[in-house]
Scaffold this active site. Structure first.
Site, short mmCIF file in Angstrom:
data_model
loop_
_atom_site.label_atom_id
_atom_site.label_comp_id
_atom_site.label_asym_id
_atom_site.label_seq_id
_atom_site.Cartn_x
_atom_site.Cartn_y
_atom_site.Cartn_z
N CYS A 150 0.82 -1.23 0.00
CA CYS A 150 0.00 0.00 0.00
C CYS A 150 0.85 1.26 0.00
CB CYS A 150 -0.93 0.02 1.20
SG CYS A 150 -1.93 -1.46 1.32
N CYS A 159 -14.05 0.06 6.16
CA CYS A 159 -13.00 -0.65 5.41
C CYS A 159 -12.77 0.05 4.08
CB CYS A 159 -13.42 -2.08 5.14
SG CYS A 159 -13.74 -3.02 6.64
N SER A 160 -11.50 0.21 3.71
CA SER A 160 -11.23 0.79 2.40
C SER A 160 -11.71 -0.18 1.33
CB SER A 160 -9.74 1.10 2.24
OG SER A 160 -8.97 -0.06 2.43
N HIS A 216 -8.90 3.24 -2.36
CA HIS A 216 -7.54 2.76 -2.07
C HIS A 216 -7.02 1.85 -3.19
CE1 HIS A 216 -4.03 1.50 -0.02
NE2 HIS A 216 -4.52 0.51 0.69
#
Lengths: 387, 145
Positions: free
Chosen positions: A89, A211-212, A337
């Site tokens: 990430c 939650c992404s 994301h």
């Protein structure tokens, strides 16, 4: 953690221009389509042309080989050095750090960094049908799930400090409120506390809105040495400090991205290099892959004392008008994301905030210092930006 | 297919626990303990992360510990043999290490510091009909030794 003060001898590096492809789901586009739009937007913002770029860095996480050259070749092919980067990430913020080093060391004056991702729906980290024989113990037993890591530390936080489900949920309320002000965000609809709490449970206490999502998107940034910035139209924002590291061995704790004590150490190093403290930061983009992550970051970055991060968000101190405006563009939960693109999206938001170009979500009072905290399974990057 | 005589219980993946060859003996969790500094690691590893020495000995774990943290998972991980909802737990073992594992039954009363114990359960069979087993955790009822 370095053994020398070489960073003190580096040239000042600044962000000259940023560009994004809107985040969302774009089944009809490939990574080249996404990346091209982001790169052209960054060029326009920086006032540079392809011939000005002396080196390129970038990548993605899934199917990540040779991504950077593929994206940059969508726009130009001048024979420059292009390095592909992967750090989960934190992939594109790692590209930015490599460019910062290269420019800071005097190797190049102007660099381009790119990040992109196209993602499948659902949890990452599983195994495809028919591939079970290659699955690890953790995959077979349903361990190693990203929301669970953030939920396990959330549960400890509730146990040790009395944080509540509502505090974690409030992070998602704030994120979606900010995301609604960001035309590039994947989700632009506000949600209420009740909607967040009553949404489908993912990993208790974290529900769907905490939650992404999985996201398609691309980001790009042009960086340059401060001493050449005046040659271009872009409005430079200085990279005042950076630090990076990985979790150190500990006998207890959830470990991984949310290991206790891990971010604190890297943040201290970044603050020292930038010559600022947490009290100077007015806007921060932190890694809220899951809502509890924002609360841990608020404490680890010392915006609030240990154990007080939940209350900090609950009391509105992380709002756009708060003490430290956190995740003003909707964060990972609401902006989206696309893992390889996220790091530069965080940078881009801080640049817009420090330039005063953030529109409806502009942090008031002419913010001068911004902080970026981007965590991947491969490590953490922190950057501090100054106007 | 193997016949009943040659069917074995085998670990689903090697490393975390041992299945003794002797019939009737129960599987047990293992860890590595550094003979230099005393730190304990589960699953076992070759090099000590605390002191860097390569002086590990394999030790058995009692399999009884306390819950450090927990989360009930409701989103299915593709390819996982454990089906939602289930609990992911971190168990602090008295030997000085923490084990990440799953609970699949009767965990309603779980809380931080609750006493738990390991047990082993068949997860699948291999192509020869051997039982592939894995460690799971359950609450220790009050009054039970």
């Amino acid at each position: 953690m370095g053994t020398t003060d070489a960073w003190k001898k580096m040239r000042e590096v600044c962000v000259l221009g940023v560009g994004l492809h809107k985040f969302g789901r774009f089944p009809e586009k490939d990574i080249g389509d996404l990346g091209r739009e982001a790169i052209l937007a960054a060029f326009e913002d920086a006032g540079v042309e392809a011939k000005d770029i002396q080196a390129g860095f970038g990548g993605r996480v899934f199917n990540g080989n040779s991504t950077a050259i593929r994206l940059i070749s969508e726009v130009f092919q001048s024979g420059i050095l292009i390095d592909n980067v992967e750090k989960a990430c934190a992939t594109s913020s790692t590209a930015v750090r490599l460019a910062t080093w290269a420019i800071g060391a005097g190797l190049y004056d102007v660099c381009l960094c790119v990040g992109v991702e196209k993602m499948e729906r659902g949890l990452v980290g599983g195994v495809a049908p028919g591939m079970e024989s290659r699955a690890s113990y953790g995959q077979l037993m349903g361990l190693g799930i990203m929301p669970a890591e953030y939920a396990l530390r959330a549960r400890r936080h509730m146990h040790e400090f009395g944080s509540t489900r509502e505090m974690f949920a409030q992070v998602a309320v704030k994120s979606h409120k900010n995301g609604a002000l960001n035309p590039y965000a994947q989700y632009q609809t506000p949600v209420t506390l009740e909607e967040v709490l009553n949404a489908r449970m993912i990993s208790d206490p974290l529900t769907l809105y905490q939650c992404s999502p999985s996201t398609d998107g691309a980001t790009a940034v042009v960086l340059c040495a401060r001493e050449v910035a005046s040659k271009y139209r872009g409005k430079p924002i200085t990279i005042a400090g950076w630090a990076s590291g990985t979790p150190a061995y500990a006998t207890t704790g959830v470990g991984g991205d949310v290991q206790e004590g891990y971010i604190d150490r890297i943040a201290n190093e970044a603050y020292e290099r930038a010559g600022v403290g947490p009290e100077d930061v007015r806007v921060a983009q932190v890694h809220d892959a899951f809502s509890s992550g924002e609360i841990f970051a608020i404490e680890d970055l010392r915006f609030a004392p240990k154990g007080e991060g939940g209350r900090f968000v609950w009391e509105g101190k992380a709002d756009i008008n708060g003490k430290v405006a956190v995740n003003t563009d909707g964060g990972l939960e609401s902006r989206g994301h696309p893992q390889g693109a996220t790091g530069i999206a965080m940078l881009a938001e801080i640049v817009r905030q420090l330039r005063g170009e953030a529109g409806l979500r502009q942090v008031p009072g002419n913010p001068k210092v911004g902080l970026q905290h981007n965590v991947g399974v491969g490590g953490c990057n922190i950057f501090i930006y100054k106007k | 297919m193997a016949d009943a005589v040659t069917k074995k219980r085998l670990p689903i993946r090697r490393g975390r626990f041992v299945v003794p060859d002797e019939p009737g003996k129960e599987p047990y969790l293992t860890a590595s303990k550094c003979k230099n500094c005393g730190k304990v690691f589960c699953p076992p590893r070759h090099i000590c992360l605390n002191c860097g020495k390569q002086m590990m000995e394999i030790i058995p774990l009692s399999g009884k510990g306390k819950i450090y943290s927990y989360t009930e998972v409701h989103q299915q991980l593709p390819g996982a043999l454990v089906k939602t909802p289930y609990m992911i737990v971190i168990v602090s073992m008295p030997e000085g290490c923490q084990v990440h594992g799953v609970m699949t039954e009767n965990y309603k009363d779980i809380k931080v510091d609750a006493d738990v114990e390991v047990y082993f359960e068949k997860m699948m069979e291999d192509k020869d009909g051997n039982e592939l087993i894995a460690d799971k955790y359950r609450l220790v009822k009050k009054g039970k030794k």
